[in-house]
Motif scaffolding. Structure first.
Motif, PDB file in Angstrom:
ATOM      1  N   GLN A  60      10.512   3.560  40.987  1.00 58.64           N
ATOM      2  CA  GLN A  60      10.807   2.177  41.350  1.00 58.64           C
ATOM      3  C   GLN A  60       9.922   1.220  40.562  1.00 58.64           C
ATOM      4  N   THR A  61      10.294  -0.058  40.633  1.00 55.91           N
ATOM      5  CA  THR A  61       9.448  -1.117  40.085  1.00 55.91           C
ATOM      6  C   THR A  61       9.080  -2.087  41.201  1.00 55.91           C
ATOM      7  N   ALA A  62       8.077  -2.920  40.932  1.00 52.26           N
ATOM      8  CA  ALA A  62       7.660  -3.971  41.857  1.00 52.26           C
ATOM      9  C   ALA A  62       7.229  -5.176  41.037  1.00 52.26           C
ATOM     10  N   VAL A  63       7.384  -6.365  41.603  1.00 46.88           N
ATOM     11  CA  VAL A  63       6.919  -7.587  40.948  1.00 46.88           C
ATOM     12  C   VAL A  63       5.537  -7.918  41.475  1.00 46.88           C
ATOM     13  N   LEU A  64       4.578  -8.061  40.563  1.00 47.06           N
ATOM     14  CA  LEU A  64       3.193  -8.356  40.936  1.00 47.06           C
ATOM     15  C   LEU A  64       2.645  -9.470  40.060  1.00 47.06           C
ATOM     16  N   LYS A  65       1.748 -10.258  40.616  1.00 47.45           N
ATOM     17  CA  LYS A  65       1.021 -11.250  39.832  1.00 47.45           C
ATOM     18  C   LYS A  65      -0.028 -10.532  38.969  1.00 47.45           C
ATOM     19  N   THR A  66      -0.417 -11.170  37.901  1.00 50.46           N
ATOM     20  CA  THR A  66      -1.444 -10.582  37.034  1.00 50.46           C
ATOM     21  C   THR A  66      -2.842 -11.044  37.442  1.00 50.46           C
ATOM     22  N   ALA A  67      -2.992 -11.504  38.670  1.00 51.87           N
ATOM     23  CA  ALA A  67      -4.297 -11.842  39.239  1.00 51.87           C
ATOM     24  C   ALA A  67      -4.380 -11.201  40.618  1.00 51.87           C
ATOM     25  N   GLY A  68      -5.605 -10.989  41.071  1.00 46.56           N
ATOM     26  CA  GLY A  68      -5.811 -10.338  42.368  1.00 46.56           C
ATOM     27  C   GLY A  68      -6.492  -9.004  42.175  1.00 46.56           C
ATOM     28  N   ASP A  69      -7.446  -8.716  43.022  1.00 45.56           N
ATOM     29  CA  ASP A  69      -8.227  -7.490  42.900  1.00 45.56           C
ATOM     30  C   ASP A  69      -7.578  -6.290  43.579  1.00 45.56           C
ATOM     31  N   THR A  70      -6.559  -6.531  44.403  1.00 38.42           N
ATOM     32  CA  THR A  70      -5.878  -5.439  45.088  1.00 38.42           C
ATOM     33  C   THR A  70      -4.374  -5.589  44.904  1.00 38.42           C
ATOM     34  N   VAL A  71      -3.667  -4.500  45.162  1.00 35.41           N
ATOM     35  CA  VAL A  71      -2.214  -4.540  45.077  1.00 35.41           C
ATOM     36  C   VAL A  71      -1.663  -5.554  46.071  1.00 35.41           C
ATOM     37  N   ASP A  72      -2.189  -5.559  47.288  1.00 38.06           N
ATOM     38  CA  ASP A  72      -1.685  -6.476  48.305  1.00 38.06           C
ATOM     39  C   ASP A  72      -1.862  -7.927  47.883  1.00 38.06           C
ATOM     40  N   ALA A  73      -2.987  -8.230  47.233  1.00 38.82           N
ATOM     41  CA  ALA A  73      -3.230  -9.605  46.789  1.00 38.82           C
ATOM     42  C   ALA A  73      -2.295 -10.003  45.647  1.00 38.82           C
ATOM     43  N   ALA A  74      -1.892  -9.044  44.832  1.00 36.14           N
ATOM     44  CA  ALA A  74      -1.050  -9.341  43.668  1.00 36.14           C
ATOM     45  C   ALA A  74       0.440  -9.268  43.964  1.00 36.14           C
ATOM     46  N   LEU A  75       0.821  -8.607  45.046  1.00 38.40           N
ATOM     47  CA  LEU A  75       2.226  -8.281  45.280  1.00 38.40           C
ATOM     48  C   LEU A  75       3.083  -9.506  45.557  1.00 38.40           C
ATOM     49  N   VAL A  76       4.199  -9.589  44.843  1.00 36.57           N
ATOM     50  CA  VAL A  76       5.232 -10.591  45.089  1.00 36.57           C
ATOM     51  C   VAL A  76       6.417  -9.954  45.802  1.00 36.57           C
ATOM     52  N   ARG A  77       6.861  -8.815  45.263  1.00 39.60           N
ATOM     53  CA  ARG A  77       8.004  -8.122  45.874  1.00 39.60           C
ATOM     54  C   ARG A  77       7.897  -6.634  45.594  1.00 39.60           C
ATOM     55  N   ASP A  78       7.857  -5.860  46.666  1.00 38.32           N
ATOM     56  CA  ASP A  78       7.840  -4.412  46.523  1.00 38.32           C
ATOM     57  C   ASP A  78       9.279  -3.920  46.349  1.00 38.32           C
ATOM     58  N   ALA A  79       9.422  -2.748  45.728  1.00 42.29           N
ATOM     59  CA  ALA A  79      10.746  -2.126  45.558  1.00 42.29           C
ATOM     60  C   ALA A  79      11.744  -3.122  44.996  1.00 42.29           C
ATOM     61  N   THR A  80      11.454  -3.638  43.801  1.00 39.85           N
ATOM     62  CA  THR A  80      12.380  -4.562  43.146  1.00 39.85           C
ATOM     63  C   THR A  80      13.642  -3.845  42.701  1.00 39.85           C
ATOM     64  N   ALA A  81      13.493  -2.618  42.221  1.00 42.92           N
ATOM     65  CA  ALA A  81      14.634  -1.854  41.717  1.00 42.92           C
ATOM     66  C   ALA A  81      14.267  -0.387  41.635  1.00 42.92           C
ATOM     67  N   VAL A  82      15.303   0.459  41.602  1.00 37.54           N
ATOM     68  CA  VAL A  82      15.158   1.867  41.231  1.00 37.54           C
ATOM     69  C   VAL A  82      15.527   1.963  39.763  1.00 37.54           C
ATOM     70  N   VAL A  83      14.796   2.797  39.007  1.00 35.62           N
ATOM     71  CA  VAL A  83      15.019   2.848  37.563  1.00 35.62           C
ATOM     72  C   VAL A  83      15.561   4.214  37.137  1.00 35.62           C
ATOM     73  N   ALA A  84      16.526   4.163  36.224  1.00 36.72           N
ATOM     74  CA  ALA A  84      17.164   5.374  35.710  1.00 36.72           C
ATOM     75  C   ALA A  84      17.223   5.298  34.191  1.00 36.72           C
ATOM     76  N   THR A  85      17.471   6.440  33.561  1.00 34.37           N
ATOM     77  CA  THR A  85      17.551   6.511  32.099  1.00 34.37           C
ATOM     78  C   THR A  85      18.748   7.349  31.686  1.00 34.37           C
ATOM     79  N   PHE A  86      19.631   6.763  30.900  1.00 35.98           N
ATOM     80  CA  PHE A  86      20.758   7.490  30.319  1.00 35.98           C
ATOM     81  C   PHE A  86      20.492   7.675  28.825  1.00 35.98           C
ATOM     82  N   GLY A  87      20.829   8.842  28.316  1.00 40.86           N
ATOM     83  CA  GLY A  87      20.670   9.070  26.887  1.00 40.86           C
ATOM     84  C   GLY A  87      19.598  10.094  26.576  1.00 40.86           C
ATOM     85  N   PRO A  88      19.251  10.210  25.306  1.00 36.27           N
ATOM     86  CA  PRO A  88      18.394  11.309  24.844  1.00 36.27           C
ATOM     87  C   PRO A  88      17.018  11.374  25.486  1.00 36.27           C
TER      88      PRO A  88
END
Length: 446
Positions: free
Chosen positions: A155-183
Motif C-alpha cells: 500500500q501507499t500513504a500520503v505523509l507530510k515531509t515534516a514531523g518526527d513521527t509517522v502520526d505527526a506526518a500522516l495525512v492519509r493512511d492506505a491511499t492505494a494498493v499498488v500492483a505491477t504488470f509486466g516484466p
C-alpha cells in the motif's frame, strides 16, 4: 559527581526537555505571512504582489498585498514566487533510505507475489535524510509506499515531509494498493512467470475475495432476519378444551461468531468496493491495456503508474476516465520503458487526461528523483507552465483524494507553501523557504 551536582543536572535536563516541548508546540502553531511578487494559488489566476496569511497551521487569507493586511507579530517571509507545497504523487522515500543499505531498504518484500496487506506507515521513517532532502526543494507531501516489483506489493500513504513521527506526518493512511504488470514482477522461478499468469493470479484473487464478501453479506442478512413464530394448530371442537398451559419463552438467539479477520482480503475488498484505488505500474501498451481490462471487469478504480507508452493509448485511457501518475520525465529509456517520451506529459494534457508527475523508485543513490526538476523538464518539452505546476500540486492532490487539504492556496487548507527566488522551473531558481502546517521548516536556499 556529588549529589547536589547530580540534582542540578537532572533539573537542567528536565528544563531543557520542557523548553524543547514548548518550542515544538510553538513552531506548530506559528503565525506566518508570505509576501511574494507572484503567488500561484492553483485555484485561479496567479496573483501579483500578493500575501498569504497562515494562522494556526491553516491558510487564513490570500490576496493582494494592498488589501490583505499582515497581523502584528507574524513572521514575514518574502520571495519572488510562492506556490502550494509540492506533492510527489508516487514515491518510496521513507521506505527506501539514503544509505542504500539493507537496514533502510524496506520498499519491497520479495517473499510472495501478492501482499496487499503491507502498510506503508509500518515501514516509513520520517527522519530519513531523504525526506529532508525532498523538503528542501519545496516538496511538502509524498504519496509513498511499496515499490513496483511484485504483482501486488503493498500500500501507499500520503505523509507530510515534516514531523518526527509517522502520526505527526500522516495525512492519509492506505491511499492505494499498488500492483505491477509486466516484466518487473515476472519471477525467474515460480509464479508469475508470464504476463498471462500475472493477470490470472490477480483475477483469481479478486474473484475469491469478491465471493467471500458476498457470502458474508448474505450471512449477515440472514442473521438479521427474525425467525417466523411457530404456528399453533386450531383446537378440535369435539374434544374437551385443554387446560391452559404456560407458554415457554423462546430461547435467546445465539449471536453469530465474529468473522475471522484476514488483512490481505480486507485490503483487496477495499479495492473491490472502490474505497481504495489500485495503482497499477504498467509501461508497455499491452500491460496498460490489461490494466484497463481488469478495471472494467471488476468495476474497480485504477490509477496508471509509470505508463511509458501511454501516448499510444490516449483514446482508451481517456474513455476509461483513468488518471495517470506519469513516470519522471527524465526516467531512463531502457527495458519496458524504452519507448517513453519527454513529451508524454504534454500529450496527456492535450488529450484532457488528468495526470501527476512522480519521483518513483530509483535503485541508485540517492534513491529518489525531485519532482520539481522533472516537472520543469516536462514544461520545457511542450507542457504549459500552469499544467506542469498542477501536475505536482492540485492535480496530484485530486488524484490522491487529498485536495480538501493540499494542492492549492485557499482559505481553510493546510498552510503548506514553497517559496522560490524565481520561476520554480528555471534551473537557476532556488527554493528559499518551505512552510508546512504554518511552521517554517526550511529557510536555507536550495
Amino acid at each position: 559527581m556529588n549529589t547536589s551536582r547530580m540534582a542540578s543536572s537532572r533539573v537542567f535536563i528536565a528544563a531543557s526537555a520542557l523548553l524543547a516541548l514548548f518550542a515544538g508546540a510553538h513552531a506548530a502553531l506559528a503565525q506566518v505571512a508570505v509576501r511574494a511578487k507572484v503567488v500561484h494559488t492553483m485555484s485561479g489566476p496567479a496573483l501579483r504582489d500578493a500575501v498569504i496569511i497562515v494562522t494556526d497551521g491553516k491558510i487564513a487569507a490570500v490576496g493582494p498585498a494592498g488589501t490583505t493586511p499582515i497581523p502584528d507579530g507574524y513572521r514575514v517571509l518574502t520571495a519572488a514566487v510562492a506556490t502550494p507545497g509540492l506533492i510527489d504523487a508516487r514515491a518510496t522515500v521513507g521506505l527506501s533510505g539514503l544509505l542504500n543499505q539493507r537496514q533502510d531498504q524496506d520498499q519491497l518484500d520479495r517473499s510472495a507475489p501478492i501482499q496487499p496487506e503491507l502498510r506503508a506507515i509500518d515501514a516509513y521513517n520520517p527522519l530519513d535524510p531523504l525526506v529532508a532532502y525532498l523538503r528542501s526543494f519545496g516538496i511538502t507531501a509524498v504519496n509513498t509506499g511499496h515499490a513496483p516489483g511484485e504483482l501486488v506489493s503493498g500500500q501507499t500513504a500520503v505523509l507530510k515531509t515534516a514531523g518526527d513521527t509517522v502520526d505527526a506526518a500522516l495525512v492519509r493512511d492506505a491511499t492505494a494498493v499498488v500492483a505491477t504488470f509486466g516484466p518487473s514482477s515476472i519471477r525467474g522461478s515460480g509464479s508469475p512467470g508470464t504476463r498471462a499468469k500475472q493477470i490470472a493470479m490477480l483475477r483469481q484473487e479478486l474473484l475469491t475475495v469478491r465471493a467471500d464478501v458476498e457470502k458474508r453479506a448474505r450471512d449477515a442478512a440472514a442473521a438479521a432476519t427474525p425467525a417466523a413464530p411457530p404456528t399453533t394448530p386450531a383446537p378440535d371442537s369435539s374434544s374437551p378444551a385443554p387446560s391452559p398451559a404456560q407458554p415457554t419463552p423462546p430461547a435467546p438467539p445465539t449471536p453469530p461468531a465474529p468473522p475471522e479477520r484476514n488483512l490481505r482480503d480486507e485490503a483487496l475488498a477495499s479495492v473491490l468496493s472502490r474505497d481504495l484505488p489500485l495503482i497499477i505500474t504498467a509501461h508497455r501498451s499491452q500491460d496498460i491495456a490489461s490494466a484497463l481490462r481488469i478495471a472494467r471487469e471488476f468495476n474497480i478504480r485504477i490509477i496508471l503508474d509509470g505508463a511509458a507508452e501511454a501516448h499510444l493509448l490516449t483514446d482508451e485511457i481517456k474513455a476509461a476516465g483513468v488518471d495517470v501518475i506519469l513516470h519522471p520525465t527524465m526516467y531512463r529509456a531502457t527495458g519496458e520503458a524504452e519507448n517513453l517520451s519527454f513529451e508524454t506529459a504534454a500529450t496527456l494534457h492535450a488529450k484532457g487526461i488528468r495526470f501527476a508527475i512522480q519521483s518513483g523508485y530509483e535503485a541508485y543513490v540517492p534513491k529518489t528523483r525531485v519532482i520539481l526538476l522533472e516537472a520543469g523538464v516536462a514544461a520545457g518539452n511542450g507542457l504549459p507552465f500552469d499544467a506542469a505546476l498542477a501536475s505536482v500540486t492540485i492535480d496530484a492532490a485530486r488524484i490522491l483524494g487529498v485536495s480538501d487539504r493540499l494542492g492549492s492556496l485557499e482559505v481553510g487548507k493546510d498552510g503548506d507553501i514553497a517559496l522560490y527566488s524565481g520561476d520554480p522551473f528555471e534551473y537557476t531558481s532556488r527554493c528559499v523557504a518551505v512552510v508546512i502546517d504554518g511552521a517554517v521548516v526550511s529557510d536555507s536556499p536550495r
